[in-house]
Design an enzyme around this catalytic site. Structure first.
Site, PDB file in Angstrom:
ATOM      1  N   LYS A  77      -2.323  -5.925  12.803  1.00 24.25           N
ATOM      2  CA  LYS A  77      -1.788  -6.566  11.597  1.00 24.25           C
ATOM      3  C   LYS A  77      -1.893  -8.082  11.732  1.00 24.25           C
ATOM      4  O   LYS A  77      -1.611  -8.621  12.815  1.00 24.25           O
ATOM      5  CB  LYS A  77      -0.331  -6.132  11.401  1.00 24.25           C
ATOM      6  CG  LYS A  77       0.290  -6.528  10.070  1.00 24.25           C
ATOM      7  CD  LYS A  77       1.695  -5.938   9.925  1.00 24.25           C
ATOM      8  CE  LYS A  77       2.336  -6.302   8.596  1.00 24.25           C
ATOM      9  NZ  LYS A  77       3.692  -5.720   8.449  1.00 24.25           N
ATOM     10  N   SER A 152       4.363  -3.407   3.982  1.00 24.19           N
ATOM     11  CA  SER A 152       3.419  -4.484   4.044  1.00 24.19           C
ATOM     12  C   SER A 152       2.223  -4.221   4.971  1.00 24.19           C
ATOM     13  O   SER A 152       1.199  -4.895   4.839  1.00 24.19           O
ATOM     14  CB  SER A 152       4.122  -5.769   4.489  1.00 24.19           C
ATOM     15  OG  SER A 152       4.587  -5.647   5.814  1.00 24.19           O
ATOM     16  N   SER A 176       7.885  -1.335   6.516  1.00 21.34           N
ATOM     17  CA  SER A 176       6.476  -1.724   6.420  1.00 21.34           C
ATOM     18  C   SER A 176       5.500  -0.983   7.312  1.00 21.34           C
ATOM     19  O   SER A 176       4.293  -1.131   7.129  1.00 21.34           O
ATOM     20  CB  SER A 176       6.333  -3.214   6.702  1.00 21.34           C
ATOM     21  OG  SER A 176       6.570  -3.921   5.530  1.00 21.34           O
TER      22      SER A 176
HETATM   23  N1  GLN Z   1       8.979  -3.493   1.511  1.00 24.07           N
HETATM   24  C1  GLN Z   1       9.986  -4.186   2.229  1.00 24.07           C
HETATM   25  C2  GLN Z   1      10.086  -5.610   1.725  1.00 24.07           C
HETATM   26  O1  GLN Z   1       9.446  -5.922   0.798  1.00 24.07           O
HETATM   27  C3  GLN Z   1       9.742  -4.106   3.704  1.00 24.07           C
HETATM   28  C4  GLN Z   1       8.876  -5.160   4.260  1.00 24.07           C
HETATM   29  C5  GLN Z   1       8.680  -5.051   5.754  1.00 24.07           C
HETATM   30  O2  GLN Z   1       9.124  -4.113   6.401  1.00 24.07           O
HETATM   31  N2  GLN Z   1       8.035  -6.047   6.310  1.00 24.07           N
HETATM   32  O3  GLN Z   1      10.783  -6.397   2.250  1.00 24.07           O
END
Ligand code: GLN
Length: 471
Positions: A77, A152, A176
């Site tokens: 990532k 994400s 994410s």
């Molecule tokens: N979808 C969640 C957010 O928008 C989780 C993001 C994450 O785990 N980095 O914050």
């Protein structure tokens, strides 16, 4: 080469039997990337030393010094640092940034001789659930390219799902790793908070962030977790995973039934979830309804604590220390101009919300209350885990949605309902492929999610392996 059915163990056996070389495997993946990445946009960049890394790994194997991870192709990532390599959190503010040191997890994996293929797309600074917030375009879902891969860590999940890497690393602050894994039909593990060092991970919400693997099998996730975990002096919250009671498991799954009754859950997702529970019953597990009345609070708590930490963590991007710099009238104006030009809309929104909930006068009303509620949620998990080994929930209330479909931020936030509580409580959770639903004549995957007590990844692995029929 049948990349679709490859696992870490199978690949290791093939290397040892000299059926295939690391170079050949890496070339096969690069060929897939060449064919599919233009459309999917899973990778933002391929590292320029992939072939050298493959040759190094081969030497290790030939000398009999290989481990089970030597020569395994990894996608990373784009918010995890590798020394000397481009890394940018899919943000314009870090457009030309080069990692200045190896993340702890990278150091560990380098010792094993893995091959890092490239850096994968994400929502800018990991803020989002669809990779639509990337400054470099959305990652498309391999199962339907009109739909998102999730986020994400959408690039990392799509890369493994579409055989553009055998395994990948993601980060999970509120879901994410798990949500994109569920959208791409792969396994995603969010480890216990602190069990994997955050050193070298670009911070989002420091009390929530954790790095974890995305893989095709639970066994592969276990191998990677066992390699990257452990205490690190560079992360004061990291630990060796030894604390807490390690009780015998009872083969009991708890289902917070009333939480499944909330609005907005897709009927087919519910049906797949029930089928997964039924499969577990058939395998000899007891499925028991439980009450967790504080769970519905977790989304509100997350969307206060996370932006508060975001606003503090992202203050370092000031146009002086890292990345982009825009000249203004004076220093303060430099900050405004750089941050205005460098950060995307969602990142700016979260910095504003976070600054607001921490500001004097509002701190007590929002941040302090959220921290108190967080403690309640944590206690509730502890209580529940006295009676059950794991808690089960769907990973996401909906299957992958169409690109552009969730255009208002709130509807995206609501889709995090089933994942955020694990980060709030700091407990480990795993998303397993849990069936498919049909939409527009395409089969879209859904995820079966299990939560375990702190440091009990072992339970997730054993449950996950029986669920997926791995031996
Ligand atoms: N979808 C969640 C957010 O928008 C989780 C993001 C994450 O785990 N980095 O914050």
């Amino acid at each position: 080469m049948d990349l679709g059915n490859l696992t870490i163990k199978k690949l290791g056996n093939m290397y040892r039997a000299k059926e295939v070389t690391v170079r050949e495997v890496v070339d096969a993946y690069l060929k897939e990337i060449e064919a599919k990445n233009g459309e999917l946009n899973a990778y933002l960049g391929i590292y320029d030393d992939v072939i050298e890394q493959a040759e190094e790994a081969q030497k290790k194997i030939d000398a009999g010094l290989g481990t089970e991870l030597t020569g395994v192709p990894f996608a990373v990532k784009d918010n995890i640092l590798i020394k000397g390599k481009r890394v940018g959190a899919a943000s314009k503010i870090l457009e030309n940034y080069i990692g200045s040191y190896d993340a702890f997890v990278i150091e560990k994996l380098k010792k094993e001789g893995v091959v890092f293929i490239g850096r994968t797309n994400l929502d800018e600074f990991a803020m989002g659930g669809s990779t639509e917030n990337s400054a470099y375009g959305v990652t498309k879902n391999p199962h339907d390219t009109n739909r998102v891969a999730g986020g994400s860590s959408g690039g990392s999940a799509a890369a493994v799902g579409a055989d553009l890497a055998l395994v990948s690393l993601g980060s999970d602050t509120g879901g994410s790793i798990r949500q994109p894994a569920s959208f791409c039909n792969v396994v995603g593990l969010k480890p216990t908070y602190g069990s994997v060092s955050r050193s070298g991970l670009m911070a989002m919400g420091s009390s929530l962030d954790v790095i974890g693997p995305i893989t095709k099998t639970v066994t592969d996730a276990e191998i990677i977790f066992n390699t990257i975990k452990g205490k690190d002096t560079k992360d004061g919250t990291s630990h060796d995973g030894e604390w807490g009671e390690k009780k015998e498991t009872k083969k009991v799954i708890g289902v917070p039934r009333s939480f499944l009754g909330i609005d907005g859950i897709d009927d087919d997702v519910k049906e797949n979830f029930e089928k997964s529970l039924e499969d577990m019953r058939k395998l000899g597990y007891e499925v028991r309804d439980i009450e967790m009345p504080t769970l519905p609070l977790s989304l509100a708590v997350y969307y206060i604590i996370m932006p508060a930490e975001v606003s503090s963590n992202l203050s370092r991007f000031d146009g002086v220390k890292y990345g982009m710099h825009v000249d203004g009238e004076n220093l303060v104006d430099d900050y405004f101009k750089t941050r205005g030009a460098g950060f995307g809309k969602e990142v700016r929104r979260r910095i504003l919300i976070g600054t607001y909930v921490l500001s004097s006068g509002y701190y007590d009303a929002y941040y302090r209350k959220a921290v108190l509620a967080r403690n309640k949620i944590k206690k509730e998990f502890e209580e529940v885990f006295k009676d059950v080994d794991v808690i089960a929930l769907p990973t996401s209330p909906v299957p992958s949605f169409k690109i552009g479909e969730k255009s208002d931020p709130l509807s995206l936030y609501l889709a995090d309902i089933f994942t955020v509580s694990a980060n709030i409580a700091g407990v480990p959770a795993i998303s397993l492929p849990g069936g498919t639903v049909e939409r527009d004549n395409k089969k879209l995957p859904t995820g079966f999610q299990l939560f375990a007590p702190h440091n009990r990844e072992d339970i997730l692995f054993s449950y996950g392996k029986s669920f997926l029929g791995e031996d």
